[in-house]
Design a protein around this motif. Structure first.
Motif, short mmCIF file in Angstrom:
data_model
loop_
_atom_site.label_atom_id
_atom_site.label_comp_id
_atom_site.label_asym_id
_atom_site.label_seq_id
_atom_site.Cartn_x
_atom_site.Cartn_y
_atom_site.Cartn_z
N GLU A 116 35.88 5.72 25.22
CA GLU A 116 35.05 5.21 26.32
C GLU A 116 35.66 5.57 27.67
O GLU A 116 34.94 5.90 28.62
N ASP A 117 36.99 5.50 27.76
CA ASP A 117 37.64 5.86 29.02
C ASP A 117 37.52 7.35 29.29
O ASP A 117 37.31 7.77 30.44
N ALA A 118 37.65 8.18 28.23
CA ALA A 118 37.59 9.63 28.42
C ALA A 118 36.18 10.09 28.76
O ALA A 118 36.01 11.15 29.38
N ALA A 119 35.16 9.33 28.37
CA ALA A 119 33.78 9.73 28.68
C ALA A 119 33.50 9.68 30.18
O ALA A 119 32.72 10.49 30.70
N MET A 120 34.14 8.73 30.88
CA MET A 120 33.97 8.58 32.33
C MET A 120 32.51 8.36 32.72
O MET A 120 32.07 8.78 33.80
N ARG A 121 31.76 7.72 31.84
CA ARG A 121 30.37 7.40 32.12
C ARG A 121 29.93 6.41 31.07
O ARG A 121 30.55 6.29 30.01
N PRO A 122 28.84 5.66 31.31
CA PRO A 122 28.37 4.72 30.28
C PRO A 122 27.88 5.48 29.04
O PRO A 122 27.04 6.38 29.14
N VAL A 123 28.42 5.12 27.88
CA VAL A 123 28.02 5.77 26.63
C VAL A 123 27.81 4.70 25.56
O VAL A 123 28.30 3.58 25.67
N PHE A 124 27.09 5.09 24.53
CA PHE A 124 26.84 4.22 23.38
C PHE A 124 27.52 4.84 22.16
O PHE A 124 27.25 6.00 21.82
N LEU A 125 28.41 4.08 21.50
CA LEU A 125 29.18 4.59 20.37
C LEU A 125 28.68 3.98 19.07
O LEU A 125 28.47 2.77 18.98
N THR A 126 28.49 4.81 18.07
CA THR A 126 28.21 4.36 16.70
C THR A 126 29.15 5.10 15.77
O THR A 126 29.39 6.30 15.95
N ASP A 127 29.69 4.39 14.78
CA ASP A 127 30.61 5.03 13.85
C ASP A 127 29.94 5.24 12.50
O ASP A 127 28.81 4.79 12.26
N TRP A 128 30.65 5.90 11.60
CA TRP A 128 30.10 6.28 10.29
C TRP A 128 29.79 5.06 9.42
O TRP A 128 28.89 5.10 8.59
N ARG A 129 30.52 3.96 9.62
CA ARG A 129 30.27 2.77 8.83
C ARG A 129 28.94 2.13 9.21
O ARG A 129 28.21 1.62 8.35
N GLN A 130 28.60 2.15 10.49
CA GLN A 130 27.33 1.58 10.94
C GLN A 130 26.15 2.43 10.47
O GLN A 130 25.12 1.90 10.07
N ARG A 131 26.31 3.74 10.48
CA ARG A 131 25.21 4.63 10.08
C ARG A 131 24.99 4.64 8.57
O ARG A 131 23.89 4.94 8.11
N ASN A 132 26.05 4.37 7.80
CA ASN A 132 25.93 4.40 6.33
C ASN A 132 26.30 3.05 5.72
O ASN A 132 26.83 3.00 4.61
N GLN A 133 26.02 1.98 6.45
CA GLN A 133 26.45 0.65 6.02
C GLN A 133 25.84 0.26 4.67
O GLN A 133 26.54 -0.23 3.79
N THR A 134 24.56 0.48 4.50
CA THR A 134 23.89 0.08 3.25
C THR A 134 24.46 0.82 2.06
O THR A 134 24.74 0.23 1.01
N PHE A 135 24.66 2.12 2.21
CA PHE A 135 25.13 2.94 1.10
C PHE A 135 26.53 2.54 0.66
O PHE A 135 26.79 2.28 -0.52
N PHE A 136 27.48 2.47 1.61
CA PHE A 136 28.85 2.16 1.25
C PHE A 136 29.03 0.69 0.88
O PHE A 136 29.93 0.35 0.09
N SER A 137 28.20 -0.19 1.41
CA SER A 137 28.24 -1.59 0.98
C SER A 137 27.81 -1.71 -0.47
O SER A 137 28.40 -2.47 -1.25
N ALA A 138 26.79 -0.94 -0.86
CA ALA A 138 26.34 -0.95 -2.25
C ALA A 138 27.44 -0.43 -3.17
O ALA A 138 27.67 -0.97 -4.27
N LEU A 139 28.15 0.62 -2.74
CA LEU A 139 29.26 1.14 -3.54
C LEU A 139 30.35 0.10 -3.70
O LEU A 139 30.92 -0.06 -4.79
N GLN A 140 30.66 -0.63 -2.63
CA GLN A 140 31.71 -1.64 -2.69
C GLN A 140 31.32 -2.79 -3.61
O GLN A 140 32.14 -3.26 -4.41
N VAL A 141 30.07 -3.23 -3.52
CA VAL A 141 29.60 -4.31 -4.39
C VAL A 141 29.65 -3.87 -5.85
O VAL A 141 30.11 -4.60 -6.73
#
Length: 426
Positions: free
Chosen positions: A254-279
């Motif tokens: 966020e500091d290196a972007a030097m502008r307002p940005v929105f961050l999403t990580d791989w866990r948020q994008r694939n939450q359902t899939f990897f949660s199902a694997l964990q269960v």
């Protein structure tokens, strides 16, 4: 000597107690049933521990392989602008690349199109516009080129497509592929769809049918022109060294972007899939633990029968000076020995199978005449197995704990046996 024993008794887990416990483990003709139950308990614990280790290793391997495939072309962190487009994406990507823990940052332009080739039926496709040097860094793509090469990947010289898309559209290297996008040119009569053809310069195979059938890589300059976003990137995907530690890099990014940005990580994008694997993984662990539990119950039944059969021996030991604690430890060691040896044998068997799981799969495929673990269904060409030391230790501790707990009650019953009642009818 006998007076000393009667006063002090044998020491805890002494040679005397170990000797008696070992003799009770040895098979005799009149104790065949007890020996069979002990052998069944041993085999049950061995197979239970081995099965747990093998299944957990295969599921860990599945997770790791799928994670590599899914994140092979998708970044661990995606940076999207909030206020205005990323017209300075090259400078921002360079700052991201300077952050410790960041492997590389890739600006890209995405868009949905209808792709068609020699065959009349078209198919939906996702165009990803990236720089040539960034595509070379993506080993999952550049390291899995089946046809052609990425040397001419620049400008409008050509695109790289997946193997399943090439197969469905009847394309090979050098053939033209046509893309149609609804976001086209604006005319006085409205917006007209944009249609343009590009030569195929490379065909890649990621190993995931969804990506091999739908993803197209195009030079970012041409993608910007095709999608009317000249000089602007839609987002920047960041690949990091440790995907599980992306939260630690968020403040620096966020500091290196030097502008307002929105961050999403791989866990948020694939939450359902990897949660199902964990269960599924946790449920499998609990279900397979029942195998070890059943084997531990066999230890209980075997020890109860042994205590009943050795009632006269217990009474003689007590009259000779053995304490109730000594008798309890003798039967505890007798039952625990089955659990310990069975657990060790299970670990050895599980490790051997995990190290040779692919050879075993090929053997059973040859034996049955069928394809076990079909790559077209499971997206992976080999059966993966990745053992985790901490997980293996937890399996061992669980098996030993169940085995030890199973021996306590029968050993306590043996220690409480009254010598007078045991010898009364002898």
């Amino acid at each position: 000597m006998s007076e000393a024993v009667s006063k002090k008794g044998a020491g805890p887990f002494s040679a005397f107690e170990r000797m008696v416990a070992w003799r009770y483990l040895r098979s005799k003709r009149k104790e065949t049933v007890i020996s069979v139950i002990s052998m069944i308990s041993f085999i049950g614990i061995m197979l239970g521990v081995a099965t747990l280790i093998i299944v957990m290793a295969v599921m860990n391997g599945f997770r790791a392989e799928l994670l590599d495939r899914i994140l092979g072309i998708n970044g661990h962190l995606v940076v999207q602008p909030i206020e205005s487009g990323l017209d300075d994406y090259e400078e921002i990507a360079a700052r991201f690349n300077g952050i410790a823990g960041v492997r590389y940052a890739i600006p890209h332009v995405d868009g949905q199109v209808l792709a068609s080739g020699r065959r009349t039926a078209g198919t939906g496709a996702l165009i990803r516009g990236v720089r040539a040097e960034d595509l070379a860094k993506m080993d999952s793509v550049s390291g899995n080129i089946q046809q052609g090469s990425l040397e001419g990947f620049s400008g409008d010289q050509g695109v790289a497509i997946g193997s399943r898309m090439a197969e469905s559209l009847g394309l090979s290297v050098g053939d033209p592929i046509t893309f149609a996008s609804a976001d086209g040119d604006v005319t006085p009569f409205g917006t007209t769809p944009r249609v343009k053809s590009y030569p195929v310069i490379a065909v890649f195979q990621l190993g995931m049918s969804e990506y091999d059938a739908s993803v197209v890589f195009m030079p970012i300059e041409e993608a910007q022109l095709f999608f009317n976003s000249d000089g602007v990137a839609q987002s920047i995907e960041i690949f990091v060294d440790n995907p599980d530690a992306v939260d630690e890099l968020r403040p620096a990014i966020e500091d290196a972007a030097m502008r307002p940005v929105f961050l999403t990580d791989w866990r948020q994008r694939n939450q359902t899939f990897f949660s199902a694997l964990q269960v599924e993984r946790n449920v499998m662990f609990m279900i397979l633990t029942l195998i070890v539990l059943v084997a531990a119950l066999n230890i209980i039944s075997g020890l109860f029968m042994l205590v009943k059969d050795k009632g006269r021996d217990i009474a003689i030991l007590r009259t000779m000076g053995a304490t109730s604690g000594s008798v309890m430890r003798i039967f505890f060691m007798t039952g625990a020995a089955i659990g310990v040896v069975g657990t060790i044998a299970g670990v050895i068997l599980g490790v051997i199978v995990c190290l040779n799981v692919e050879s075993i799969r090929q053997f059973f495929s040859w034996l049955s005449g069928t394809t076990i673990f079909n790559p077209e269904l499971y997206f992976l060409s080999q059966l993966p197995a990745r053992m985790d030391i901490a997980e293996t230790i937890s399996v061992v501790l669980m098996a030993l704990t169940l085995s030890f707990l199973a021996t306590l009650f029968p050993a306590w019953r043996a220690a409480k046996l009254d010598p007078v009642d045991a010898l009364r009818y002898e």
